[in-house]
Enzyme design. Structure first.
Site, mmCIF file in Angstrom:
data_model
loop_
_atom_site.group_PDB
_atom_site.id
_atom_site.type_symbol
_atom_site.label_atom_id
_atom_site.label_comp_id
_atom_site.label_asym_id
_atom_site.label_seq_id
_atom_site.Cartn_x
_atom_site.Cartn_y
_atom_site.Cartn_z
ATOM 1 N N CYS A 1 0.800 -1.239 0.000
ATOM 2 C CA CYS A 1 0.000 0.000 0.000
ATOM 3 C C CYS A 1 0.830 1.285 0.000
ATOM 4 C CB CYS A 1 -0.922 0.002 1.198
ATOM 5 S SG CYS A 1 -1.928 -1.478 1.273
HETATM 6 C C1 UGA Z 1 -1.099 0.623 5.454
HETATM 7 C C2 UGA Z 1 -1.837 1.648 6.312
HETATM 8 O O1 UGA Z 1 -1.272 1.678 7.621
HETATM 9 C C3 UGA Z 1 -3.333 1.287 6.441
HETATM 10 O O2 UGA Z 1 -4.020 2.301 7.168
HETATM 11 C C4 UGA Z 1 -3.919 1.178 5.036
HETATM 12 O O3 UGA Z 1 -5.289 0.777 5.093
HETATM 13 C C5 UGA Z 1 -3.139 0.146 4.244
HETATM 14 O O4 UGA Z 1 -1.748 0.541 4.188
HETATM 15 C C6 UGA Z 1 -3.711 0.131 2.853
HETATM 16 O O5 UGA Z 1 -3.612 1.150 2.153
HETATM 17 O O6 UGA Z 1 -4.373 -0.861 2.502
HETATM 18 P P1 UGA Z 1 -0.159 -1.851 5.850
HETATM 19 O O7 UGA Z 1 0.306 -1.817 4.434
HETATM 20 O O8 UGA Z 1 -0.833 -3.063 6.365
HETATM 21 O O9 UGA Z 1 -1.185 -0.620 6.132
HETATM 22 O O10 UGA Z 1 1.139 -1.609 6.709
HETATM 23 P P2 UGA Z 1 1.596 -0.712 7.951
HETATM 24 O O11 UGA Z 1 1.333 -1.411 9.208
HETATM 25 O O12 UGA Z 1 1.084 0.688 7.832
HETATM 26 O O13 UGA Z 1 3.178 -0.695 7.702
HETATM 27 C C7 UGA Z 1 3.712 -0.238 6.453
HETATM 28 C C8 UGA Z 1 5.209 -0.319 6.455
HETATM 29 O O14 UGA Z 1 5.767 0.717 7.260
HETATM 30 C C9 UGA Z 1 5.792 -1.624 6.999
HETATM 31 O O15 UGA Z 1 6.857 -2.013 6.159
HETATM 32 C C10 UGA Z 1 6.300 -1.256 8.369
HETATM 33 O O16 UGA Z 1 7.378 -2.052 8.807
HETATM 34 C C11 UGA Z 1 6.749 0.180 8.138
HETATM 35 N N1 UGA Z 1 6.738 1.023 9.357
HETATM 36 C C12 UGA Z 1 5.586 1.267 10.019
HETATM 37 C C13 UGA Z 1 7.927 1.591 9.788
HETATM 38 O O17 UGA Z 1 9.004 1.399 9.190
HETATM 39 N N2 UGA Z 1 7.893 2.400 10.880
HETATM 40 C C14 UGA Z 1 6.761 2.669 11.567
HETATM 41 O O18 UGA Z 1 6.816 3.426 12.562
HETATM 42 C C15 UGA Z 1 5.577 2.089 11.124
#
Ligand code: UGA
Length: 447
Positions: free
Chosen positions: A270
């Protein structure tokens, strides 16, 4: 009330089982025969916390999965949750969405009732209105008089999808007309009363609702790139640790602590794709997406940064035995789409390293991409036995046991790079006493 869901990926299937578990009659449609057969046999096609239990209690009762759009004929409400990938040039591939709209036009062309179609697939501003027009042209139905159309963005996260469906931060309704907005508001209110949560419900234009989704994901990506930039600064200042700095920063209620965890950068299906699409969309509007591009660039540079550290420590990487710990794009999932860890593996292979990989969940998916170019290790013991260097690339809790293993065993590994900052800083010196060098991104303690 009968609900249709088109596209049984993690968003569609999560909604399907939750709606079905609350007593709605749900039909899920997907063109993938294998997926439909798995779901019908109570097997989730992917890992999602709580999915198995809900699937087992609903399938064959209030939930049916099928490849046949005809089953939607008497549906009152249809959610479209198919994929809309971003192409390399940033444009959006709407083939799956258009195909779903074509099928729905055929299904509803003689409908005596007024169903509502809600697009949940992330689409650029203007798309929902275009899809409503396409539907109307193909079906001969007047929108909004005979058919409701709306866009409602999805904010759920993989790994906690069911929890997010039950307890969303907000519900956004971007309807083409007031009647549809009212019906959907009533539907969601009733649903969340059943569930026992009370999210704010906001009604706005479809274009605004479409933009809310891109703005949200771009903002999350921006926070992560910000955290990574501060991490770089911390590494240059003796006595500095980015964890402590950002914890203090995040205590300001105007800033907050979420999405400020530095590391190898963001991945997944995403954030990267939505940022790329937003960049292209902004350029098409003849605006300059400098902020979005910087966020993207900082993220891409995270991989290069780890490679540079390795080359600084080891010189030429050819033939070096490097283990990458974690391949999923984040902990708690077996999803490797756009995973930073996987990109790191590919980069290491390009540099001629001999790569070992480990992941508690994602090895099967990784094998489809990496084939026999890497060696797959099932236990952490083996990693420390075979590899000269290990890089923690996904922040699985599982890797917190490394200090204990190091304590107990004689190991081959001489260097660990903790790119996700999951090792406890207090344990570093103990590991270093055992002759192991540990580099934690964002930290300059003890240099
Ligand atoms: C993300 C959004 O958080 C959701 O709200 C949205 O609905 C979704 O995309 C989508 O568009 O369908 P998701 O892809 O499941 O959700 O993943 P996240 O939990 O947001 O993490 C994304 C990435 O960021 C991961 O690789 C994670 O490791 C990284 N991340 C997250 C960091 O490096 N640091 C952080 O503080 C948080």
């Amino acid at each position: 009330m009968k609900i249709g869901i088109i596209g049984l990926g993690f968003v569609g299937l999560s909604y399907a089982v939750v709606f079905a578990s609350k007593g709605y009659n749900v039909v899920g449609v997907d063109i993938d025969v294998k997926k439909v057969s798995m779901i019908s046999n109570r097997v989730s096609p992917f890992y999602e916390d709580g999915m198995k239990e809900l699937l087992e209690t609903t399938i064959g009762k209030t939930f049916t999965a099928t490849t046949n759009y005809d089953s939607l004929r008497d549906a009152d409400l249809v959610f479209v949750t198919v994929n809309a990938p971003t192409r390399e040039d940033g444009s959006q591939d709407l083939l799956q969405l258009e195909s779903a709209i074509r099928e729905l036009a055929w299904v509803f062309c003689n409908a005596a009732h007024r169903p509502i179609i809600v697009i949940k697939t992330t689409v650029l501003p203007g798309t929902t209105r275009r899809m409503a027009k396409l539907f109307s042209e193909l079906s001969g139905k007047k929108v909004p008089e005979e058919m409701g159309f709306a866009f409602s963005p999805e904010f759920l996260r993989e790994g906690c999808a069911i929890r997010d469906v039950l307890n969303p931060s907000r519900v956004i309704i971007g309807a083409l007309d007031e009647d549809t907005a009212e019906s959907l508001t009533k539907f969601f209110r009733e649903f969340y009363i059943k569930v026992g949560s009370n999210p704010p419900i906001l009604v706005m234009s479809p274009e605004e609702a479409e933009l809310v989704k891109y703005a949200s994901n771009a903002f999350l990506a921006m926070r992560i790139s910000f955290a990574n930039s501060i991490a770089d600064v911390c590494e240059e200042i003796p006595g500095c640790d980015v964890g402590r700095v950002l914890e203090a920063v995040g205590l300001d209620p105007r800033i907050g602590k979420e999405y400020l965890k530095p590391g190898l950068g963001y991945g997944g299906s995403c954030l990267p794709k939505d940022l790329k699409a937003l960049i292209r969309f902004t350029e098409d509007l003849r605006l300059s997406p400098i902020l979005f591009k910087a966020v993207q660039r900082i993220n891409e540079d995270r991989i290069e940064k780890v490679i540079k550290i390795l080359e600084r420590e080891l010189g030429d990487l050819r033939g070096k035995k490097v283990a990458v710990l974690g391949l999923a794009f984040k902990p708690g999932t077996d999803d490797i789409r756009d995973s930073q860890a996987l990109k790191l593996v590919l980069k290491l292979l390009n540099k001629g390293a001999r790569v070992y990989v480990h992941d508690p969940m994602a090895l099967t998916n990784a094998k489809r991409i990496l084939g026999n170019r890497v060696e797959y290790l099932k236990s952490l013991d083996k990693v420390l036995e075979y590899a000269d260097i290990a890089i923690i690339a996904t922040g699985w809790d599982h890797y917190k046991q490394i200090p204990l293993l190091v304590e107990r065993k004689d190991i081959r590994t001489k260097l660990i790079i903790d790119s996700r900052r999951i090792l406890c800083l207090d344990e570093l010196s103990r590991m270093q006493n055992k002759g192991l060098k540990v580099i934690v991104l964002g930290t300059n303690l003890g240099k």
